[in-house]
Design an enzyme around this catalytic site. Structure first.
Site, short mmCIF file in Angstrom:
data_model
loop_
_atom_site.label_atom_id
_atom_site.label_comp_id
_atom_site.label_asym_id
_atom_site.label_seq_id
_atom_site.Cartn_x
_atom_site.Cartn_y
_atom_site.Cartn_z
N PHE A 16 -54.53 -29.18 71.16
CA PHE A 16 -55.99 -29.35 71.18
C PHE A 16 -56.73 -28.02 71.27
CE2 PHE A 16 -55.43 -28.82 75.69
CZ PHE A 16 -56.66 -28.43 76.20
N LYS A 17 -56.05 -26.98 71.74
CA LYS A 17 -56.70 -25.68 71.89
C LYS A 17 -57.16 -25.10 70.55
CE LYS A 17 -55.79 -25.51 76.37
NZ LYS A 17 -54.85 -24.64 77.05
N ASP A 18 -56.64 -25.63 69.44
CA ASP A 18 -57.05 -25.12 68.13
C ASP A 18 -58.56 -25.27 67.91
OD1 ASP A 18 -54.61 -24.18 67.05
OD2 ASP A 18 -53.99 -26.22 66.56
#
Length: 433
Positions: free
Chosen positions: A106-108
């Site tokens: 999800f950090k993308d």
């Protein structure tokens, strides 16, 4: 939009100032001075618009006037070019898959948006910007890939030696170019402490142009509102309250969720789903916030003993325990409970969850046991299970299929440099490089 410090002893600044500084000069975290609310009618329109258009509309009030509309549109459309998928395991339990970006986590969302935003803000700067980031797993890879090759910016990633999975490590320690990885002889909290000390070091900051890519930086949090809104667009219209279970370590993800609620998203409550590093669930029970050294667990990206974003959560809730408790319910899962939940979800639904997502499902189930009123649960799936193949094998007896982009990383040579947890060693490294 102006930005203020949670400590309220620093002057207001622009989005550019907040993003490039990272941490406010008074040691506080930057927050939007105001959050404009969208009407229910506007939110309903979001269901029919393309996702890129929705992301643009969500972030525009926070970026005006620092970023021209055409530039903001380009940043959003380049950064968020992968899907967000909603998987309904049952009518009352939904999984929001946030791991379809380049690094399978999800950090993308935050890293890709922030890299392009910083790239725009540093154009014309005479000295390079050094981005410091501490990672307990997925942040490092997302930031490294987001900033790889961005002109005028170098990235220094600190990570705890032998405390993240091989797949996570290889994703950011094999890139080279403008990405440097430091393997710290300590915990994630040591890495986070080194970064914070660097920002508060007046002598260092006279020489180096520093900022952060951790969720200290408000530029990371703003785009994390996007997928909370993405869930609303895909969820079936329901009259029962929505409870969002957020696997939590540094609490940036949950903070962004409350930002999304403040702009109008109809969320009844959030669940702070943690592993045994449960300082926030304990705070919710006792009213005492007591940071402690992080313990290593199977859900390593959540191994945080002193969450960075806790001051923001307090700020959003006017510093009062009862308001925090109204917004957030907390629960922790042990490693054994995490493995058990992974196996249960796989056997019951045929769904393969990584350990962090399994913590989210476990805590949603715990919430249901304590709250009899009707509700539907949304669990944020934060990472692809293949990034935690050994843990998946422990839980279900076999490893998940390995995506090609992850397999490619595993074949490359690690380029990280060893670093002690002593601040002077880290400072001398920054000054020398």
């Amino acid at each position: 939009m102006r930005y203020r410090s949670t400590s309220r002893r620093a002057p207001l600044t622009s989005l550019r100032g907040a993003v490039l500084r990272g941490l406010a000069p008074d040691g506080g975290l930057y927050m939007p001075a105001e959050i404009a609310r969208h009407s229910p009618e506007e939110l309903e329109k979001f269901r029919k618009l393309p996702f890129t258009e929705v992301c643009f509309r969500v972030v525009k009030p926070f970026a005006t006037p620092d970023v021209p509309e055409e530039v903001l549109w380009q940043i959003v459309s380049e950064a968020i070019n992968f899907p967000v998928r909603l998987v309904s395991l049952s009518p009352g339990l939904h999984i929001l898959e946030l791991f379809h970006g380049p690094t399978l986590a999800f950090k993308d969302f935050g890293a890709r948006f922030m890299a392009r935003l910083m790239g725009y803000f540093v154009r014309g700067e005479s000295r390079p910007l050094t981005v410091l980031v501490a990672t307990s797993g997925d942040t490092g890879s997302a930031v490294a890939h987001g900033f790889l090759g961005v002109p005028g910016i170098r990235v220094v990633i600190l990570y705890p030696s032998k405390r993240i999975s091989e797949a996570q490590e290889k994703q950011f320690t094999t890139l080279g170019e403008n990405i440097t990885a430091l393997e710290v002889a300590g915990t994630f909290d040591d890495c986070q402490r080194l970064v914070k000390q660097a920002f508060s070091d007046a002598e260092l900051n006279k020489t180096a142009f520093l900022t952060s890519a951790n969720s200290i930086n408000v530029g990371r949090l703003l785009p994390q509102m996007f997928y909370h809104v993405a869930a609303y667009r895909q969820l079936p219209v329901a009259s029962v309250p929505l409870i969002v279970s957020v696997p939590s370590g540094n609490f940036g993800n949950l903070t962004a969720g409350i930002f999304a609620k403040r702009i109008g998203l109809p969320v009844a409550r959030f669940i702070a789903s943690t592993n045994s590093n449960d300082v926030v669930p304990q705070y919710l029970r006792s009213g005492q916030f007591a940071p402690r050294p992080a313990k290593a667990t199977y859900s390593n990206a959540m191994d945080v003993g002193n969450p960075n974003n806790f001051p923001r959560l307090l700020d959003l809730c006017r510093g009062r325990l009862e308001y925090v408790q109204k917004e957030i319910w907390g629960r922790a899962a042990t490693d054994e409970e995490t493995l058990c939940e992974m196996k249960k979800v796989h056997e019951r639904f045929g769904y393969l969850a990584d350990p962090h997502t399994a913590v989210g499902v476990f805590c949603w189930e715990a919430y249901k046991l304590e709250h009899a009123e009707p509700a539907q649960g949304l669990v944020l799936a934060t990472a692809h299970p293949a990034k935690f193949a050994d843990v998946v094998r422990k839980a279900i007896g076999s490893a998940p299929p390995l995506p090609e982009r992850l397999a490619g990383c595993l074949k490359r040579e690690k380029l990280s440099l060893p670093m002690s947890r002593d601040y002077e060693d880290f400072k001398q490294f920054l000054l020398a490089h």
